[in-house]
Each structure stands twice: as C-alpha cells, then as structure tokens.
Design a protein around this motif. Structure first.
Motif, PDB file in Angstrom:
ATOM      1  N   LEU A 164       0.876  -1.168   0.000  1.00 12.48           N
ATOM      2  CA  LEU A 164       0.000   0.000   0.000  1.00 12.48           C
ATOM      3  C   LEU A 164       0.913   1.218   0.000  1.00 12.48           C
ATOM      4  N   TYR A 165       0.862   2.000  -1.076  1.00 13.73           N
ATOM      5  CA  TYR A 165       1.824   3.075  -1.323  1.00 13.73           C
ATOM      6  C   TYR A 165       1.133   4.432  -1.196  1.00 13.73           C
ATOM      7  N   PHE A 166       1.726   5.292  -0.359  1.00 15.79           N
ATOM      8  CA  PHE A 166       1.234   6.657  -0.194  1.00 15.79           C
ATOM      9  C   PHE A 166       2.184   7.615  -0.905  1.00 15.79           C
ATOM     10  N   PRO A 167       1.758   8.295  -1.966  1.00 18.05           N
ATOM     11  CA  PRO A 167       2.592   9.363  -2.522  1.00 18.05           C
ATOM     12  C   PRO A 167       2.902  10.385  -1.427  1.00 18.05           C
ATOM     13  N   GLN A 168       4.098  10.929  -1.460  1.00 18.71           N
ATOM     14  CA  GLN A 168       4.560  11.775  -0.369  1.00 18.71           C
ATOM     15  C   GLN A 168       3.631  12.974  -0.148  1.00 18.71           C
ATOM     16  N   GLY A 169       3.346  13.256   1.103  1.00 19.58           N
ATOM     17  CA  GLY A 169       2.507  14.385   1.459  1.00 19.58           C
ATOM     18  C   GLY A 169       1.895  14.188   2.830  1.00 19.58           C
ATOM     19  N   ARG A 170       0.906  15.007   3.138  1.00 18.78           N
ATOM     20  CA  ARG A 170       0.205  14.940   4.419  1.00 18.78           C
ATOM     21  C   ARG A 170      -1.114  14.195   4.230  1.00 18.78           C
ATOM     22  N   TYR A 171      -1.396  13.275   5.188  1.00 17.50           N
ATOM     23  CA  TYR A 171      -2.650  12.531   5.189  1.00 17.50           C
ATOM     24  C   TYR A 171      -3.273  12.656   6.581  1.00 17.50           C
ATOM     25  N   ASP A 172      -4.534  13.016   6.638  1.00 21.83           N
ATOM     26  CA  ASP A 172      -5.232  13.224   7.903  1.00 21.83           C
ATOM     27  C   ASP A 172      -6.163  12.055   8.201  1.00 21.83           C
ATOM     28  N   PHE A 173      -6.068  11.571   9.439  1.00 23.20           N
ATOM     29  CA  PHE A 173      -6.900  10.449   9.878  1.00 23.20           C
ATOM     30  C   PHE A 173      -7.823  10.931  10.989  1.00 23.20           C
ATOM     31  N   TRP A 174      -9.134  10.830  10.730  1.00 28.10           N
ATOM     32  CA  TRP A 174     -10.144  11.216  11.698  1.00 28.10           C
ATOM     33  C   TRP A 174     -10.859   9.964  12.180  1.00 28.10           C
ATOM     34  N   PRO A 175     -11.431   9.995  13.382  1.00 23.85           N
ATOM     35  CA  PRO A 175     -12.089   8.785  13.892  1.00 23.85           C
ATOM     36  C   PRO A 175     -13.398   8.449  13.181  1.00 23.85           C
ATOM     37  N   HIS A 176     -13.984   9.389  12.434  1.00 25.70           N
ATOM     38  CA  HIS A 176     -15.201   9.081  11.684  1.00 25.70           C
ATOM     39  C   HIS A 176     -14.902   7.982  10.660  1.00 25.70           C
ATOM     40  N   HIS A 177     -15.730   6.989  10.601  1.00 33.71           N
ATOM     41  CA  HIS A 177     -15.603   5.845   9.685  1.00 33.71           C
ATOM     42  C   HIS A 177     -14.463   4.898  10.082  1.00 33.71           C
ATOM     43  N   CYS A 178     -13.851   5.110  11.242  1.00 32.07           N
ATOM     44  CA  CYS A 178     -12.758   4.208  11.622  1.00 32.07           C
ATOM     45  C   CYS A 178     -13.323   2.886  12.136  1.00 32.07           C
ATOM     46  N   ILE A 179     -12.490   1.855  12.074  1.00 30.88           N
ATOM     47  CA  ILE A 179     -12.833   0.573  12.676  1.00 30.88           C
ATOM     48  C   ILE A 179     -12.701   0.714  14.188  1.00 30.88           C
ATOM     49  N   GLU A 180     -13.680   0.230  14.915  1.00 32.75           N
ATOM     50  CA  GLU A 180     -13.620   0.213  16.375  1.00 32.75           C
ATOM     51  C   GLU A 180     -13.589  -1.234  16.837  1.00 32.75           C
ATOM     52  N   LYS A 181     -12.692  -1.537  17.760  1.00 31.36           N
ATOM     53  CA  LYS A 181     -12.538  -2.913  18.209  1.00 31.36           C
ATOM     54  C   LYS A 181     -12.089  -2.933  19.660  1.00 31.36           C
ATOM     55  N   GLU A 182     -12.539  -3.927  20.382  1.00 27.83           N
ATOM     56  CA  GLU A 182     -12.117  -4.084  21.773  1.00 27.83           C
ATOM     57  C   GLU A 182     -10.746  -4.756  21.813  1.00 27.83           C
ATOM     58  N   TYR A 183      -9.800  -4.088  22.440  1.00 26.92           N
ATOM     59  CA  TYR A 183      -8.475  -4.656  22.686  1.00 26.92           C
ATOM     60  C   TYR A 183      -8.108  -4.428  24.147  1.00 26.92           C
ATOM     61  N   PHE A 184      -7.525  -5.449  24.757  1.00 23.94           N
ATOM     62  CA  PHE A 184      -6.941  -5.288  26.081  1.00 23.94           C
ATOM     63  C   PHE A 184      -5.436  -5.188  25.871  1.00 23.94           C
ATOM     64  N   GLU A 185      -4.933  -3.975  25.999  1.00 22.33           N
ATOM     65  CA  GLU A 185      -3.545  -3.680  25.680  1.00 22.33           C
ATOM     66  C   GLU A 185      -2.730  -3.549  26.959  1.00 22.33           C
ATOM     67  N   SER A 186      -1.625  -4.258  27.012  1.00 23.16           N
ATOM     68  CA  SER A 186      -0.787  -4.249  28.205  1.00 23.16           C
ATOM     69  C   SER A 186      -0.348  -2.837  28.558  1.00 23.16           C
TER      70      SER A 186
END
Length: 617
Positions: free
Chosen positions: A64-86
């Motif tokens: 998965l290749y991203f041409p160089q630049g800025r990419y913004d990630f917002w929580p809208h439409h994100c995958i939500e999952k339960e994780y128990f993280e140490s």
C-alpha cells in the motif's frame, strides 16, 4: 549476428522479461491515490485505507503506497474494536486508523509522508498478521494529547506560562487548567520541566519535584489569551526556572501509537513517531520484531519538547528475536524501552493439577495469558524463587481479571495461594544496538526476559537510571528473571541519574522487588557489564540485588561535574544478596566519587576484586 548468438540473446531477453514479471507479481502495489485519496487535502484518509486493506484480503506480497505528502486520519468511519492492551487503560472500544488484520506479506510504504491524527485514536494496528513491513512515514497530531508551556516569569506566588493555543486550546474551570481538544477535555495532573537548550529534564526535578509535593492544590487564571498564571497560597515548594519548558500532562494512556498483537515477523523502518495517546510501539504476544531507524522524539519543527505520552517501545509477552538498531527516543513521559512478561497471582489451589489465577494490575486485565502447550514457572513470591515448572493443558477465562489453568503434572507442593505464575514460552531474545536514549521523564532501558540480551554501542542520557533490570510478583507483576545479559561498548553520559524515579538506585540498577531475598537462590543470573564508558557526577554507578554471576569489568569512569551530587547512596557499587561477582580492570579519569563497594546480605568472599582495582570495600 549468428544463430547461436541470436539464441543466447533471445534467452537473455526471455529471462529478463520473466524476472520483471516475477518482480511485478512480488511487488503488487496498490496506490492510495488510485482509490481517490490525494495528499495535502485534509480529507479523512480512514475510509480509503479501510478500503485498501479490504482489497488486500486473500492477496500476497502487496504494497500500500502513499505518494509523499500529508494525510489526515479522523475517527469518523474508523474501525472500532475491543483490545486489552498491556500497560494501557481499559478504555474500549479502541478507535483504529490503519488496521492490518489477518494479512501476510504486506508493506505499508509511506514514502516520507506525514500521517496526522485527530482526537483519540490508535494510528496503526497489526493483528494476527505475518511478514508485515511498516516503512517511511511519521505519526503526529495537530492538537497533541499532552500540552506544554514556556515559563516566562516567576514570583513568590507562582509563575506564568505561555501556551500555544493553536495546538493546546484550554479553559480555566474551577480555577484549574483544563485542556480541550477534538472531542475531549482533560485537566492538568502532572508537570515535567525541560531545559530549552539541552532538552534535558531539569536536574533534581523528577516526578512531583518540578513544583514540589502538594502542588496539585494550585490555582490558575488567564492573564491574556495564551498567558496563564499558575499560583498557590504561599507559593510552590519549588518554582520552575524562567525560560524552561513545562510538559503539562493532562490525558491518559488509552491507545498505543502502534499496536502489534498475535503477529510475527514485523519490520518497522524509517518511521518517526512524534506523538501518541499512550505507548509508542506496543508489541504483545508477537514474535520476531525488528525496528530500525525508528525515532520516538519531539517534533522540533513544531517547537515541541514532548513526544510520546508514555513508553517508546514496549514489548510484553513476546518471543523470538527483538532487534532494535539505530533508533532514538527523547521527550517521552516514561521509558524508551520496556521488555517484560506478566506474572499473575495464584488465588486458589483447585486441585492437584488446577489453579485459579488473577491479574493483579489493572493494566493487565483482559489479556489472554496462556494457551495449551505453553510452559509456566511457579514463583514463591516472598523470595521470588522459581520452585517448579509446568505445562498448560487447558486455559479458561472466567472474567477480565480471573482465569483457571489446568496443568499436565501436579503443582509443586511449595506453591500455595498467594504465589505467582509466569509464562515462560513468551520470552524473547533481545538485541539493542547503535541507538540514542535521550532525556525522558523516567529511566532508559527496562529488561526482564530470560532470553539472550545484548545491549551494545548505545548512548544513554536518561533522566533516571539508564538501565533497569527489575522483575516482581508483588506490585507491577512484570516478570522475567534474566539469564544472559551483555551490556558492552555503551556510553552513559550526564544526565543519567540526575533525577529520582521509582527503582533508580544507580546508573545501572538491578532491582527486582523481592520482599525476602535469599542469597542462596538469586533471582537474576549472568549479567556482564564490560567495556562501557560512564560519566558519573554522583556516587552510585551500579546497584545489584539478587544476582548470581555479575561481572563489572574493563569499564572507564570519567568524572562529570555538570551538577552537584545528591543521591542518598554513598557507594559506587552496591551488592545485595549476590553471588559470584567479579569487579576488575576498570579505569578511572578524574575524581570519581564512588570508590566504595558496599556489600549487603551476602558473604564478601563472593566478590572477586584484585587489590589494584580502583573500587574498594
């Protein structure tokens, strides 16, 4: 050209075409721009990346290749999952930016891009995948989840700080400083102080000492927008220095920067993690992890002194080989590297083959601690002695805190309720080389694994102890008695041990939490510290508790005069309940303070030290 040469040329061309074809198959590249996402638009990248990952399912060798630049990630439409993280608070579901799940032979190539996250999110998650490469991108927030302010004045009542309101918006609520962000607000709860030129933690400050104990009953008022007076009746026990920067901690550790779980053969290279909502790279129940040219450091281009909210690299319950090479950490609010397992308490003996266990720390609850066929060790928690071993036959989760373990053989008679259990299958070998441990809030490198450990050609500028080898079954329940450690050709510079934190007894602190140490049954074994250069300004260089086979040899100690000594210990080397200790061949430059070797709870004859050695009893 004759027929033979034509035939050779034809074969060469066919082979070349075949090679190119194989290469194209092996390098099946998916351009994120082909899915409609362009850099520098501030469009939400999350749904595009989710689509790309879905297209990779069932495929091999995809990039998965991203041409160089800025990419913004917002929580809208994100995958939500339960994780128990140490070592992370159980705030679920986790909100995920980039998710690599159930994939094999996958590369995410950032091509030097900036990945900017918004609100509380986990930037990268690798779950149940293998042969994954994460390359050449940075992780940051426009509005970080920890704030900072420059001290511009100080008086008897308090001090005034300048806050960049664009990146750290705030309000004054009930006379307290409260930061507000993209969907959240949180109140100030801890302060760390950094020097502007060296970017070191201000000496002697440690945790509460930046303002002194009792500072939390402070009051705040806005002078003008961006200028806040922080004051207290009678002033603070210590006031920060004008010109220094305060890291204003206000949020919690609820998402890792990168979370690697139930995965194997992970390579991370050329990545810059400028900020996180918790641990930087958290690896949990994963195998064979390589981090090369990875930096968890402040984004100096934005004038920041803070980087990650907590540890830089955190490895819990991993196995195989962990390799860290040419990496760097600075401005963290905890330790650059922590490698450990998780002990649990045996709460009930159900039968000769079955026990009930409990997670004793709230940031361990919910982990799938064991699987059939895995090896365990039984630990008597007062002496921390391993009194027997076993194999898991069955594992049953009762709730987030409790589970039962069925063993294939009888439980050792010495083991009663209150003892601890350790998973010995998930214990890695560790190589840490050519890396820079810059000034962070706590210690430098924490090691708790019985695998082979090599720490070589690194530079340490830790605020507390440079290296801590701990292990306990009484508080943090972080397991892993070491069995083969080599610490060589490293440089331990000032400011190592310039502030006090938990477990900081010397520049190298070997301090398992053992309520009743027994020198006949040492907890750690075979630790070699050789050919290193130390620059101590204070007395304590090495503190070692409960070690069998400790060698401190051929090191060079050069006195630093950067600051005045302050530590309570007046010995260069302190040995407590140790066996088979060798101290020899060490060289001194300048008036190194720690000449004394102090011996506690052991026979001094266990220490082999030639008469011409600098150190003396």
């Amino acid at each position: 050209m004759n027929r033979k040469n034509l035939r050779i040329t034809f074969i060469v061309i066919i082979n070349l075409l075949m090679t190119m074809s194989v290469s194209l198959v092996a390098q099946d590249t998916l351009m994120i721009s082909d899915l409609g996402l362009l850099p520098n638009t501030r469009e939400n990248a999350t749904p595009f990346v989710n689509k790309a990952m879905a297209m990779m399912e069932g495929k091999q060798n995809r990039i998965l290749y991203f041409p160089q630049g800025r990419y913004d990630f917002w929580p809208h439409h994100c995958i939500e999952k339960e994780y128990f993280e140490s070592n992370t608070y159980d705030i679920n579901p986790k909100r995920l930016g980039i998710v690599v799940q159930g994939l094999t032979n996958v590369t995410i190539e950032g091509n030097g891009s900036e990945f900017i996250f918004h609100d509380r999110m986990q930037p990268v998650t690798v779950d149940s995948s293998s042969n994954v490469s994460l390359k050449n991108f940075s992780v940051d927030w426009d509005i970080p989840l920890t704030a900072q302010g420059e001290v511009i004045s100080s008086d008897a009542e308090g001090f005034t700080i300048r806050i960049n309101t664009n990146e750290s918006p705030y309000i004054i609520e009930n006379n307290k400083l409260v930061f507000v962000g993209e969907g959240w607000k949180s109140a100030l709860w801890e302060v760390m102080e950094f020097q502007p030129d060296t970017r070191f933690v201000e000496p002697y400050t440690g945790d509460a000492q930046a303002l002194g104990h009792g500072w939390q009953n402070y009051m705040a008022k806005e002078v003008v927008p961006g200028l806040v007076k922080v004051y207290r009746l009678g002033g603070f026990k210590r006031h920060p220095k004008v010109g220094n920067w305060l890291v204003l901690r206000h949020s919690t550790r609820d998402h890792a920067g990168m979370f690697l779980v139930n995965s194997k053969d992970i390579d991370i290279e050329g990545v810059r993690i400028y900020h996180t909502a918790g641990l930087g790279v958290l690896s949990q129940y994963s195998e064979n992890i390589s981090l090369k040219d990875v930096k968890v450091v402040p984004n100096k281009a934005k004038g920041r002194f803070l980087s990650g909210h907590d540890d830089g690299f955190h490895f819990m319950g991993c196995k195989g080989q962990i390799t860290v090479d040419n990496c760097e950490w600075a401005g963290l609010m905890d330790d650059p590297i922590n490698v450990h397992g998780t002990c649990v308490r045996i709460t009930e003996i159900l039968s000769s083959h079955k026990i009930k266990c409990r997670f004793m720390h709230d940031m361990s609850a919910g982990l799938v601690w064991g699987q059939p066929g895995e090896q365990v060790g039984f630990i008597e928690n007062k002496s921390m002695r391993t009194v027997g071993f076993g194999t898991i036959e069955a594992f049953e989760t009762l709730n987030k805190e409790e589970f039962t373990v069925q063993l294939s053989a009888p439980i050792p008679e010495e083991i009663k309720a209150g003892a601890a259990l350790e998973n010995l299958t998930w214990t890695p070998d560790v190589d840490i080389r050519n890396s820079m441990f810059g000034s962070c809030r706590a210690r430098g490198l924490l090691l708790s694994t019985p695998g082979k450990i090599v720490v070589e050609n690194n530079c340490f500028q830790s605020s507390g102890s440079a290296i801590l080898i701990a292990g306990d079954a009484n508080y943090w329940y972080e397991s892993g008695a070491v069995r083969d450690v080599t610490i060589q050709n490293n440089t331990f510079e000032y400011p190592c041990m310039s502030s006090m934190y938990q477990f900081c007894e010397a520049i190298i602190s070997i301090l398992p939490e053992i309520p009743e140490p027994d020198s006949e049954y040492p907890f750690h074994r075979n630790i070699t510290i050789t050919n290193n250069t130390f620059h101590p300004f204070d007395y304590p260089i090495l503190y070692a508790k409960s070690v069998d086979g400790l060698r401190f040899t051929n090191n060079t100690l050069i006195r630093s005069i950067k600051i005045e000594p302050f530590h309570k210990r007046q010995a260069g080397i302190t040995l407590d309940a140790c066996k088979n200790v060798s101290i020899k061949g060490n060289e001194i430059e300048g008036d190194v303070l720690g000449k004394k070797v102090e011996v506690l709870n052991m026979d001094p004859k266990e220490v082999k030290m030639p008469s011409k050695e600098y150190f003396k009893f």
